[in-house]
Design a protein around this motif. Structure first.
Motif, PDB file in Angstrom:
ATOM      1  N   ASP A  49    -112.106 -99.894 -30.220  1.00  0.00           N
ATOM      2  CA  ASP A  49    -113.000 -98.814 -29.757  1.00  0.00           C
ATOM      3  C   ASP A  49    -113.123 -97.637 -30.724  1.00  0.00           C
ATOM      4  OD1 ASP A  49    -113.689-100.108 -27.314  1.00  0.00           O
ATOM      5  OD2 ASP A  49    -111.706 -99.566 -26.546  1.00  0.00           O
ATOM      6  N   VAL A  50    -113.190 -97.957 -32.008  1.00  0.00           N
ATOM      7  CA  VAL A  50    -113.386 -96.911 -33.015  1.00  0.00           C
ATOM      8  C   VAL A  50    -114.859 -96.479 -32.976  1.00  0.00           C
ATOM      9  CG1 VAL A  50    -113.236 -96.361 -35.492  1.00  0.00           C
ATOM     10  CG2 VAL A  50    -111.650 -98.034 -34.479  1.00  0.00           C
ATOM     11  N   PRO A  51    -115.153 -95.193 -32.758  1.00  0.00           N
ATOM     12  CA  PRO A  51    -116.567 -94.783 -32.693  1.00  0.00           C
ATOM     13  C   PRO A  51    -117.237 -94.834 -34.073  1.00  0.00           C
ATOM     14  CG  PRO A  51    -115.078 -93.009 -31.950  1.00  0.00           C
ATOM     15  CD  PRO A  51    -114.233 -94.064 -32.561  1.00  0.00           C
ATOM     16  N   TYR A  52    -118.501 -95.275 -34.076  1.00  0.00           N
ATOM     17  CA  TYR A  52    -119.277 -95.183 -35.327  1.00  0.00           C
ATOM     18  C   TYR A  52    -120.489 -94.271 -35.132  1.00  0.00           C
ATOM     19  CZ  TYR A  52    -122.318 -98.840 -33.276  1.00  0.00           C
ATOM     20  OH  TYR A  52    -123.149 -99.575 -32.463  1.00  0.00           O
ATOM     21  N   VAL A 129    -122.724-100.110 -40.094  1.00  0.00           N
ATOM     22  CA  VAL A 129    -122.399-100.549 -41.457  1.00  0.00           C
ATOM     23  C   VAL A 129    -122.115 -99.332 -42.343  1.00  0.00           C
ATOM     24  CG1 VAL A 129    -123.286-101.754 -43.508  1.00  0.00           C
ATOM     25  CG2 VAL A 129    -123.672-102.722 -41.226  1.00  0.00           C
ATOM     26  N   VAL A 130    -122.918 -98.308 -42.226  1.00  0.00           N
ATOM     27  CA  VAL A 130    -122.698 -97.076 -43.010  1.00  0.00           C
ATOM     28  C   VAL A 130    -121.323 -96.491 -42.671  1.00  0.00           C
ATOM     29  CG1 VAL A 130    -123.469 -94.684 -43.322  1.00  0.00           C
ATOM     30  CG2 VAL A 130    -125.153 -96.535 -43.287  1.00  0.00           C
ATOM     31  N   SER A 131    -120.994 -96.440 -41.398  1.00  0.00           N
ATOM     32  CA  SER A 131    -119.720 -95.877 -40.970  1.00  0.00           C
ATOM     33  C   SER A 131    -118.541 -96.685 -41.517  1.00  0.00           C
ATOM     34  CB  SER A 131    -119.692 -95.835 -39.442  1.00  0.00           C
ATOM     35  OG  SER A 131    -118.411 -95.560 -38.979  1.00  0.00           O
ATOM     36  N   VAL A 132    -118.643 -98.014 -41.485  1.00  0.00           N
ATOM     37  CA  VAL A 132    -117.563 -98.870 -41.995  1.00  0.00           C
ATOM     38  C   VAL A 132    -117.371 -98.626 -43.494  1.00  0.00           C
ATOM     39  CG1 VAL A 132    -116.947-101.275 -42.492  1.00  0.00           C
ATOM     40  CG2 VAL A 132    -117.727-100.645 -40.202  1.00  0.00           C
ATOM     41  N   VAL A 133    -118.468 -98.549 -44.227  1.00  0.00           N
ATOM     42  CA  VAL A 133    -118.369 -98.331 -45.678  1.00  0.00           C
ATOM     43  C   VAL A 133    -117.721 -96.964 -45.969  1.00  0.00           C
ATOM     44  CG1 VAL A 133    -119.716 -98.036 -47.799  1.00  0.00           C
ATOM     45  CG2 VAL A 133    -120.293 -99.855 -46.210  1.00  0.00           C
ATOM     46  N   GLN A 134    -118.069 -95.969 -45.186  1.00  0.00           N
ATOM     47  CA  GLN A 134    -117.474 -94.638 -45.397  1.00  0.00           C
ATOM     48  C   GLN A 134    -115.990 -94.641 -45.061  1.00  0.00           C
ATOM     49  OE1 GLN A 134    -120.314 -92.479 -43.000  1.00  0.00           O
ATOM     50  NE2 GLN A 134    -121.386 -91.706 -44.813  1.00  0.00           N
ATOM     51  N   GLN A 135    -115.628 -95.398 -44.056  1.00  0.00           N
ATOM     52  CA  GLN A 135    -114.231 -95.463 -43.603  1.00  0.00           C
ATOM     53  C   GLN A 135    -113.354 -96.322 -44.503  1.00  0.00           C
ATOM     54  OE1 GLN A 135    -113.049 -94.280 -39.502  1.00  0.00           O
ATOM     55  NE2 GLN A 135    -113.777 -93.350 -41.290  1.00  0.00           N
ATOM     56  N   TYR A 136    -113.933 -97.419 -45.019  1.00  0.00           N
ATOM     57  CA  TYR A 136    -113.153 -98.379 -45.807  1.00  0.00           C
ATOM     58  C   TYR A 136    -113.709 -98.464 -47.223  1.00  0.00           C
ATOM     59  CZ  TYR A 136    -111.136 -99.693 -41.357  1.00  0.00           C
ATOM     60  OH  TYR A 136    -110.486 -99.657 -40.151  1.00  0.00           O
ATOM     61  N   SER A 137    -113.424 -97.451 -48.007  1.00  0.00           N
ATOM     62  CA  SER A 137    -114.022 -97.396 -49.345  1.00  0.00           C
ATOM     63  C   SER A 137    -113.260 -98.267 -50.356  1.00  0.00           C
ATOM     64  CB  SER A 137    -114.082 -95.947 -49.825  1.00  0.00           C
ATOM     65  OG  SER A 137    -112.817 -95.351 -49.672  1.00  0.00           O
ATOM     66  N   HIS A 138    -112.050 -98.756 -49.989  1.00  0.00           N
ATOM     67  CA  HIS A 138    -111.255 -99.489 -50.974  1.00  0.00           C
ATOM     68  C   HIS A 138    -111.330-101.006 -50.847  1.00  0.00           C
ATOM     69  CE1 HIS A 138    -109.812 -95.799 -52.541  1.00  0.00           C
ATOM     70  NE2 HIS A 138    -109.341 -95.417 -51.366  1.00  0.00           N
ATOM     71  N   ILE A 139    -112.235-101.509 -50.023  1.00  0.00           N
ATOM     72  CA  ILE A 139    -112.335-102.960 -49.869  1.00  0.00           C
ATOM     73  C   ILE A 139    -112.919-103.600 -51.130  1.00  0.00           C
ATOM     74  CG2 ILE A 139    -112.485-102.955 -47.345  1.00  0.00           C
ATOM     75  CD1 ILE A 139    -115.588-103.222 -47.748  1.00  0.00           C
ATOM     76  N   SER A 140    -112.621-104.909 -51.295  1.00  0.00           N
ATOM     77  CA  SER A 140    -113.111-105.603 -52.503  1.00  0.00           C
ATOM     78  C   SER A 140    -114.536-106.117 -52.324  1.00  0.00           C
ATOM     79  CB  SER A 140    -112.167-106.747 -52.848  1.00  0.00           C
ATOM     80  OG  SER A 140    -112.134-107.677 -51.791  1.00  0.00           O
TER      81      SER A 140
END
Ligand SMILES: N[C@@H](CC(=O)c1ccccc1NC=O)C(=O)O
Length: 288
Positions: A49-52, A129-140
């Motif tokens: 339940d992480v809000p985006y 998708v924008v929120s995930v990218v902002q949250q997880y900037s170190h993914i490969s």
């Protein structure tokens, strides 16, 4: 002009009733089994339940691998259910084989009808998708996977003009499973009853109308269009035609006609690490 325009309402509704095409079980049983299997939440570490976004229902679940590796791909999953059934809570089933190999899996919730409409759902998945990218900037690498209505939403994400957003996500690969890419044929069917789409809404939310934008936004993305052997002819046509259009546009796309599957177990089997599509997804992410 495609054949659906010449069909009777009954024939069209049959074409867009995936459960009636299964060779495994009755229509009711195949849906019951699908919901049951999708409810199986995996035993991995989760952030639920992480809000985006600020809206009701704009939440996602994250399935996190236990081992920390420098090479961590992330796949965002959009569930199916004709934009009116299921939720992110029924999307954990596919996390197991992926998380085991060090992939982060994100299951996105969106406001299904009648609460949400098509414009809102498309806007929600784009913002997720924008929120995930902002949250997880170190993914490969960032990957998308969607089933049925979720494949439609994933294709709409690929077709986004990101200039209107804070960032422009670099999507490396997309897995589109038994999707709908042209919404016009469902306008006059029962599927549209809770959605209440007008023709204008259907056109502006049909990936088949946004190929030039997809090409601009997602040129270097690997795309797999998968369809079940026992999907209805109209469903199969939707995948074949979208695949051909992507190929003609010069995109990196391949077509997977998955033998011995129907609309439901084509995705359910992603729980199995030896299933053809699981292997393909892992290969796409460099994890085979
Ligand atoms: N009337 C539809 C129902 C359907 O598609 C569905 C129902 C419950 C959960 C998921 C569904 N579809 C795809 O994921 C059918 O004939 O299968």
């Amino acid at each position: 002009m495609s054949d659906w325009r010449k069909m009777s309402k009954d024939d069209l509704e049959h074409q867009f009733s995936p459960s009636s095409w299964s060779h495994r079980m009755s229509a009711d049983d195949v849906i019951r089994a699908h919901v049951y299997i999708n409810k199986a939440r995996s035993v991995t570490q989760t952030l639920l339940d992480v809000p985006y976004g600020d809206g009701d229902g704009e939440k996602l679940d994250v399935y996190v691998p236990s081992s920390s590796s420098p090479d961590v791909p992330l796949v965002i999953y959009f569930h199916g259910g004709y934009w009116q059934f299921l939720s992110k809570n029924e999307s954990g089933f596919l996390a197991v084989p992926l998380v085991q190999r060090g992939v982060v899996v994100v299951a996105v919730g969106y406001s299904v009808a009648p609460k949400g409409d098509m414009d809102l759902m498309v806007s929600q998945v784009r913002r997720s998708v924008v929120s995930v990218v902002q949250q997880y900037s170190h993914i490969s690498g960032l990957y998308l996977c969607g089933h049925s209505a979720g494949a439609h939403l994933a294709a709409m994400v690929l077709s986004t003009d990101w200039t209107q957003y804070d960032i422009s996500p670099q999507i490396k690969g997309v897995f589109l499973v038994s999707g709908i890419y042209d919404l016009q044929p469902i306008l006059s069917t029962y599927v549209n009853e809770p959605l209440k789409m007008t023709e204008e809404v259907a056109i502006r939310n049909s990936p088949s109308h946004f190929l030039p934008q997809l090409k601009r936004s997602s040129t270097s993305c690997d795309i797999i269009v998968a369809v079940a052997q026992n999907d209805s002819p109209e469903f199969r046509k939707q995948s074949e035609e979208y695949f051909k259009a992507l190929e003609s546009a010069g995109l990196r796309v391949s077509f997977e006609d998955v033998p011995n599957t129907d609309h439901f177990n084509i995705i359910e089997q992603l729980v199995d690490e030896n299933y053809r599509l699981t292997k393909l997804l892992l290969k796409m992410m460099g994890k085979s």
